[in-house]
Design an enzyme around this catalytic site. Structure first.
Site, PDB file in Angstrom:
ATOM      1  CG  MET A 118      -1.870  -1.233   1.190  1.00 41.59           C
ATOM      2  SD  MET A 118      -3.383  -1.034   2.130  1.00 41.59           S
ATOM      3  CE  MET A 118      -2.728  -0.768   3.761  1.00 41.59           C
TER       4      MET A 118
ATOM      5  CG  HIS B 238       8.628  -0.103   6.057  1.00 39.77           C
ATOM      6  ND1 HIS B 238       8.922  -1.443   5.984  1.00 39.77           N
ATOM      7  CD2 HIS B 238       7.292  -0.031   6.317  1.00 39.77           C
ATOM      8  CE1 HIS B 238       7.839  -2.151   6.226  1.00 39.77           C
ATOM      9  NE2 HIS B 238       6.827  -1.323   6.416  1.00 39.77           N
TER      10      HIS B 238
ATOM     11  CG  HIS C 128       7.135  -2.131   1.976  1.00 40.21           C
ATOM     12  ND1 HIS C 128       6.989  -1.063   2.824  1.00 40.21           N
ATOM     13  CD2 HIS C 128       5.946  -2.769   1.988  1.00 40.21           C
ATOM     14  CE1 HIS C 128       5.764  -1.048   3.312  1.00 40.21           C
ATOM     15  NE2 HIS C 128       5.105  -2.072   2.834  1.00 40.21           N
TER      16      HIS C 128
ATOM     17  CD  GLN D  76      -6.078  -3.845   2.634  1.00 37.19           C
ATOM     18  OE1 GLN D  76      -5.957  -4.280   1.489  1.00 37.19           O
ATOM     19  NE2 GLN D  76      -5.108  -3.982   3.530  1.00 37.19           N
TER      20      GLN D  76
ATOM     21  N   GLY E 188       5.234 -10.472   3.525  1.00 32.75           N
ATOM     22  CA  GLY E 188       5.969 -10.487   4.785  1.00 32.75           C
ATOM     23  C   GLY E 188       5.218 -11.268   5.859  1.00 32.75           C
TER      24      GLY E 188
ATOM     25  CB  SER F  49       4.435  -1.294  10.751  1.00 32.19           C
ATOM     26  OG  SER F  49       3.152  -0.784  10.461  1.00 32.19           O
TER      27      SER F  49
ATOM     28  NE  ARG G  40      -2.634   1.050   9.831  1.00 38.64           N
ATOM     29  CZ  ARG G  40      -3.027   0.055   9.028  1.00 38.64           C
ATOM     30  NH1 ARG G  40      -2.334  -1.077   8.980  1.00 38.64           N
ATOM     31  NH2 ARG G  40      -4.083   0.200   8.248  1.00 38.64           N
TER      32      ARG G  40
HETATM   33  O1  PAF Z   1      -0.136  -5.913   3.488  1.00 44.23           O
HETATM   34  C1  PAF Z   1      -0.567  -4.971   2.781  1.00 44.23           C
HETATM   35  O2  PAF Z   1       0.090  -3.944   2.585  1.00 44.23           O
HETATM   36  C2  PAF Z   1      -1.944  -5.084   2.138  1.00 44.23           C
HETATM   37  O3  PAF Z   1      -2.822  -5.760   2.970  1.00 44.23           O
HETATM   38  C3  PAF Z   1      -1.909  -5.723   0.723  1.00 44.23           C
HETATM   39  C4  PAF Z   1      -1.411  -7.156   0.783  1.00 44.23           C
HETATM   40  C5  PAF Z   1      -1.010  -4.906  -0.179  1.00 44.23           C
HETATM   41  C6  PAF Z   1      -3.314  -5.748   0.128  1.00 44.23           C
HETATM   42  O4  PAF Z   1      -3.842  -4.460  -0.019  1.00 44.23           O
END
Ligand code: PAF
Length: 282
Positions: free
Chosen positions: A33, A37, A40, A64, A151, A189, A191
């Protein structure tokens, strides 16, 4: 700085993947999304090990998030993300609009059972995995990638997506990657940037308590007592605890002792307005 190829449409991504596949190349997908960081970047590095091409998807998926959650304020840092992906050696970014992913009339969801309905994240975010699975299913079929890297930080998500890919014959291999942590143990994260300096200083306690709990479980301490004391330590430190549980590492079913199978410890705790999740093997 070199630019990275950005696909904004499914058609553009598919055409590129068809070209790569036609040339005998393989493709790894890294769904994100954004607000990238080091965690990723490690997923991209794993993608590069597994395939000749890596596509990173950046899409803050509205389905989501519950209405009260942080969809609107979720960090959006596209230019900085692209710069990091060039440095990481990704081949392309898929950056669709909400309309591209959910055109007018969109009316389909993936219905999940098994690891999506075990009373962990699903208890606190009842519509979350339906949204995750629906978007991941679309990303897999849109890209036709050979593998997708996830992850372990979002452990239940990893299990849900792995189950779905198998059950729906999506033709994509789901590759797990160990959680990347800050030096003090806090799981990386997007967040974490919501945390104030005081909250950030407290946050690594989650991982410390989990590590101590894992040791007690491996030493065959009473599981129920050890988990209860770990929960108490988290609450006493000032967190609001959604859950801290010992579960079967594959099915996520509750366990009562090491004899029940490989154990995963999973936690979700709130500090101020920020919800942190983490997990480790016991
Ligand atoms: O883990 C995430 O960042 C999200 O849940 C994902 C897998 C990209 C789906 O939107």
């Amino acid at each position: 700085m070199a630019a990275i190829t950005v696909f904004e449409t499914v058609a553009a991504m598919r055409a590129a993947v068809a070209g790569w596949h036609g040339a005998g190349e393989t493709v790894a997908l890294v769904p994100t999304m954004g607000a990238l960081h080091e965690g990723h970047i490690a997923l991209v590095a794993e993608g590069r090990r597994r395939a000749s091409r890596v596509i990173v998807t950046i899409f803050v998926n509205p389905t989501q998030f519950a209405p009260h959650e942080d969809f609107k304020k979720y960090p959006r840092t596209f230019d900085a993300d692209c710069a990091k992906l060039v440095a990481a050696g990704a081949d392309a970014v898929f950056f669709p609009s909400v309309e591209e992913m959910y055109p007018a009339g969109f009316a389909t969801r993936v219905l999940l059972l098994g690891p999506a309905a075990v009373g962990l994240e699903d208890r606190f975010r009842p519509t979350h995995f339906e949204g995750v699975a629906t978007i991941c299913c679309k990303l897999f079929t849109q890209s036709r990638a050979d593998c997708a890297i996830f992850g372990e930080k979002d452990y239940q998500q990893l299990k849900v997506v792995t189950r779905m890919a198998t059950d729906l014959d999506l033709g994509v291999a789901i590759v797990p990657l160990a959680t990347i942590r800050e030096a003090d143990g806090l799981a990386m994260s997007s967040r974490n940037r919501y945390l104030s300096p005081e909250q950030r200083a407290l946050a690594p306690l989650l991982h410390r308590v989990m590590q101590e709990l894992a040791i007690r479980i491996r030493n065959r301490d009473d599981l129920f007592k050890a988990v209860a004391e770990a929960q108490e330590a988290i609450i006493t430190a000032g967190f609001e605890l959604d859950y801290l549980e010992a579960r079967h590492a594959e099915t996520l079913a509750p366990v009562t002792s090491l004899a029940d199978g490989p154990i995963r410890l999973l936690i979700a705790a709130r500090i101020g307005g920020t919800r942190l999740i983490d997990n480790i093997a016991a």
